[in-house]
Motif scaffolding. Structure first.
Motif, PDB file in Angstrom:
ATOM      1  N   LYS A   1       0.935  -1.206  -0.004  1.00 52.44           N
ATOM      2  CA  LYS A   1       0.025  -0.018  -0.114  1.00 52.44           C
ATOM      3  C   LYS A   1       0.838   1.318   0.085  1.00 52.44           C
ATOM      4  O   LYS A   1       1.951   1.215   0.547  1.00 52.44           O
TER       5      LYS A   1
ATOM      6  N   ARG B   1      -1.542   8.234   1.216  1.00 49.92           N
ATOM      7  CA  ARG B   1      -2.514   8.511   2.202  1.00 49.92           C
ATOM      8  C   ARG B   1      -3.711   7.696   2.001  1.00 49.92           C
ATOM      9  O   ARG B   1      -4.600   7.375   2.866  1.00 49.92           O
TER      10      ARG B   1
ATOM     11  N   ASP C   1      -3.583   4.656   0.882  1.00 45.77           N
ATOM     12  CA  ASP C   1      -3.574   3.136   1.073  1.00 45.77           C
ATOM     13  C   ASP C   1      -3.786   2.532  -0.238  1.00 45.77           C
ATOM     14  O   ASP C   1      -4.492   1.309  -0.269  1.00 45.77           O
ATOM     15  N   SER C   2      -3.469   2.884  -1.489  1.00 44.84           N
ATOM     16  CA  SER C   2      -3.640   2.415  -2.861  1.00 44.84           C
ATOM     17  C   SER C   2      -2.440   1.387  -3.160  1.00 44.84           C
ATOM     18  O   SER C   2      -1.501   1.411  -2.541  1.00 44.84           O
TER      19      SER C   2
ATOM     20  N   TRP D   1      -1.981   4.155  -7.065  1.00 43.74           N
ATOM     21  CA  TRP D   1      -1.374   5.219  -6.770  1.00 43.74           C
ATOM     22  C   TRP D   1      -0.528   6.170  -7.647  1.00 43.74           C
ATOM     23  O   TRP D   1      -1.025   7.253  -7.834  1.00 43.74           O
TER      24      TRP D   1
ATOM     25  N   HIS E   1       4.317   7.489   2.216  1.00 43.53           N
ATOM     26  CA  HIS E   1       4.120   6.449   3.242  1.00 43.53           C
ATOM     27  C   HIS E   1       3.868   5.149   2.372  1.00 43.53           C
ATOM     28  O   HIS E   1       3.187   5.020   1.383  1.00 43.53           O
TER      29      HIS E   1
ATOM     30  N   GLN F   1       3.669   0.791   2.728  1.00 47.43           N
ATOM     31  CA  GLN F   1       3.519  -0.187   3.719  1.00 47.43           C
ATOM     32  C   GLN F   1       4.192  -1.504   2.678  1.00 47.43           C
ATOM     33  O   GLN F   1       3.266  -1.600   1.605  1.00 47.43           O
TER      34      GLN F   1
ATOM     35  N   ASP G   1       6.406  -0.719   7.686  1.00 50.02           N
ATOM     36  CA  ASP G   1       5.633   0.696   7.349  1.00 50.02           C
ATOM     37  C   ASP G   1       7.398   1.572   6.950  1.00 50.02           C
ATOM     38  O   ASP G   1       8.051   1.593   7.726  1.00 50.02           O
TER      39      ASP G   1
END
Length: 80
Positions: free
Chosen positions: A23, A26, A28-29, A34, A59, A61, A66
């Motif tokens: 992901k 912001r 979480d795509s 994204w 950010h 993941q 993270d």
């Protein structure tokens, strides 16, 4: 055409698109979503303080960890 999103995570370049659970951003795509939706990054409107918290970042993941990285550590590869 195939698109791959690479990021340098702790000194190692990895293909974010190889992890189906990755992901980014912001929303979480997935990395490809994204990228297609504008590749948002966090960037403060003003940079009053001289701290790491005022730097632009993305950010991520990836593989159950993270990361908060500067956008310059992301590369996009498009091949036919």
């Amino acid at each position: 055409m195939a698109t791959h999103i690479y990021a340098c995570l702790c000194g190692e370049w990895v293909d974010l698109t190889s992890d189906p659970d990755c992901k980014i951003g912001r929303s979480d795509s997935s990395p490809l979503t994204w990228w297609k939706e504008g590749a948002d990054i966090w960037s403060p409107k003003t940079k009053d303080e001289h701290t790491m918290y005022q730097q632009d970042y993305v950010h991520i993941q990836y593989k159950n960890a993270d990361y908060r990285i500067h956008p310059m550590f992301i590369q996009i590869k498009v091949s036919s």
